[in-house]
Design a protein around this motif. Structure first.
Motif, PDB file in Angstrom:
ATOM      1  N   LEU A 130       0.855  -1.258  -0.018  1.00  0.00           N
ATOM      2  CA  LEU A 130      -0.061   0.004   0.160  1.00  0.00           C
ATOM      3  C   LEU A 130       0.834   1.281   0.158  1.00  0.00           C
ATOM      4  N   LEU A 131       1.924   1.465   0.950  1.00  0.00           N
ATOM      5  CA  LEU A 131       2.713   2.529   1.008  1.00  0.00           C
ATOM      6  C   LEU A 131       3.540   2.721  -0.404  1.00  0.00           C
ATOM      7  N   GLN A 132       3.899   1.628  -0.928  1.00  0.00           N
ATOM      8  CA  GLN A 132       4.705   1.848  -2.130  1.00  0.00           C
ATOM      9  C   GLN A 132       3.714   2.363  -3.369  1.00  0.00           C
ATOM     10  N   ARG A 133       2.582   1.798  -3.304  1.00  0.00           N
ATOM     11  CA  ARG A 133       1.834   2.264  -4.413  1.00  0.00           C
ATOM     12  C   ARG A 133       1.131   3.671  -4.165  1.00  0.00           C
ATOM     13  N   LEU A 134       1.126   4.161  -2.910  1.00  0.00           N
ATOM     14  CA  LEU A 134       0.728   5.521  -2.614  1.00  0.00           C
ATOM     15  C   LEU A 134       1.839   6.443  -3.252  1.00  0.00           C
ATOM     16  N   MET A 135       3.122   6.110  -2.680  1.00  0.00           N
ATOM     17  CA  MET A 135       4.416   6.832  -2.968  1.00  0.00           C
ATOM     18  C   MET A 135       4.470   6.897  -4.343  1.00  0.00           C
ATOM     19  N   ARG A 142       9.621   7.152  -8.987  1.00  0.00           N
ATOM     20  CA  ARG A 142       9.132   5.920  -9.960  1.00  0.00           C
ATOM     21  C   ARG A 142       9.267   4.591  -9.361  1.00  0.00           C
ATOM     22  N   ALA A 143       8.340   3.821  -9.520  1.00  0.00           N
ATOM     23  CA  ALA A 143       8.351   2.467  -9.017  1.00  0.00           C
ATOM     24  C   ALA A 143       8.572   1.404 -10.185  1.00  0.00           C
ATOM     25  N   TRP A 251      13.851   6.151  -7.113  1.00  0.00           N
ATOM     26  CA  TRP A 251      13.137   4.924  -7.191  1.00  0.00           C
ATOM     27  C   TRP A 251      12.362   4.859  -6.026  1.00  0.00           C
ATOM     28  N   VAL A 252      11.232   4.235  -5.846  1.00  0.00           N
ATOM     29  CA  VAL A 252      10.540   3.913  -4.687  1.00  0.00           C
ATOM     30  C   VAL A 252      10.430   2.466  -4.810  1.00  0.00           C
ATOM     31  N   LEU A 253      10.919   1.676  -4.123  1.00  0.00           N
ATOM     32  CA  LEU A 253      11.026   0.302  -4.039  1.00  0.00           C
ATOM     33  C   LEU A 253      10.450  -0.683  -2.891  1.00  0.00           C
ATOM     34  N   LYS A 254      10.076  -1.854  -2.971  1.00  0.00           N
ATOM     35  CA  LYS A 254       9.527  -2.481  -1.795  1.00  0.00           C
ATOM     36  C   LYS A 254       9.686  -3.936  -1.802  1.00  0.00           C
TER      37      LYS A 254
END
Length: 333
Positions: A130-135, A142-143, A251-254
């Motif tokens: 959830l947090l990754q998709r919000l960010m 970018r994800a 990047w925002v990665l998880k």
């Protein structure tokens, strides 16, 4: 207050269409058992023969054997599960060969800067998705998406139009998975246009904590505990450099799978921003049991109906995950 379930877990009944697919696979395995052998040497030979580029090394062999041998011994796989494991192994080898060849052909890739990436880590079911998709909705970052993580060489730095076309091209595989087990979407919403766990780009050396999530791999998980992941993260960084091109966006990665290997991650990404999500450990394990059981029920007819058995396995993994992470955080002061 946490309420621990006492009733044995049971898989959701399959639809007639879904069961027909499983029956076809079992009939094929009965007719062609050799095509379902989890033989590391055969898988490697086939991958090399099919690859348009030659492998630059064979450093994957120990991990490949650990993965396939564990799948055969621990996975209790049905025919669909066996084919998925074989496809996963072949796919990771194909990715290794193509990525290594692209990096060798274009040495400028290694010079690209990965600027302060954001890594979201934590236990399973702690809200990392959830947090990754919000960010990821923020234009400044970018994800990564499943299609590009799995095959970064296909479009090293595509336009937005090309990226979305690739997601559409991958929709057939998504439809098959939905047909096999529609329940998957209820426990972990996913899709080609959804940001996803970046460990999809890892495992070309067969060191990937994500592998035991969908298939029971007890001996493989034990093997992983003693491995050094620094080179694994260097390979992973190469994928990110290929995808970002010459104009990087942070990047925002998880992935929960990053949590036990934080030391290796930070050695390769020393300026990373790490966000660690926490949740009550009992809730984490019990919710993780539900998630893993649903995934594994796609690939095995013998998922433990006694949730305590699954709990014991996942609790041990969570203990390792948090122990490794805690040790590294303590060492940082």
């Amino acid at each position: 207050m946490t309420h621990r379930p006492t009733d044995p877990w049971t898989p959701t009944s399959r639809s007639a269409q879904s069961q027909a697919l499983f029956d076809l696979a079992e009939a094929d395995r009965a007719a062609r058992p050799e095509a379902y052998e989890l033989d590391p040497e055969r898988v490697a030979t086939t991958a090399i023969e099919r690859s348009p580029v030659a492998p630059l090394d064979h450093g994957y062999r120990e991990g490949l054997a650990a993965y396939l041998n564990s799948a055969g011994a621990d996975g209790r796989l049905n025919a669909v599960g066996t084919k998925v494991v074989l496809a996963s192994a072949g796919g990771r080898l194909a990715a290794r060969f193509r990525i290594d060849a692209l990096a060798a052909e274009h040495p400028e890739i290694a010079a690209r800067t990965i600027d302060r990436p954001i890594f979201i880590i934590g236990g399973w079911r702690t809200g990392t998705t959830l947090l990754q998709r919000l960010m990821a909705a923020v234009p400044a970052v970018r994800a990564a998406y499943p299609a590009e993580l799995s095959a970064p060489w296909a479009a090293p730095h595509p336009s937005e139009g090309q990226r979305w076309q690739r997601f559409l091209d991958a929709s057939d595989a998504q439809a098959v998975l939905d047909s096999l087990n529609p329940t998957l979407r209820t426990v972990h919403p996913f899709g080609n246009r959804e940001a996803e766990e970046c460990v999809l780009a890892m495992g070309t050396d067969f060191q990937n904590w994500g592998f035991p999530s969908t298939v029971r791999l007890d001996s493989y998980a034990e093997w992983l505990k003693g491995r050094d992941f620094v080179d694994s993260y260097r390979r992973y960084a190469t994928v990110l450099r290929i995808l970002q091109g010459d104009a990087p966006t942070p990047w925002v990665l998880k992935a929960p799978a990053h949590t036990p290997e934080l030391a290796a991650l930070l050695e390769v990404f020393p300026d990373a921003c790490v966000i660690h999500l926490h949740r009550d450990v009992v809730d984490t394990v019990t919710s993780g049991c539900s998630l893993f059981a649903v995934f594994r029920s796609t690939y095995s007819e013998a998922v433990d109906p006694d949730t305590a058995t699954i709990d014991e396995t996942l609790a041990a993994r969570l203990d390792h995950l948090n122990g490794q992470h805690g040790s590294h955080r303590y060492s940082l002061g």
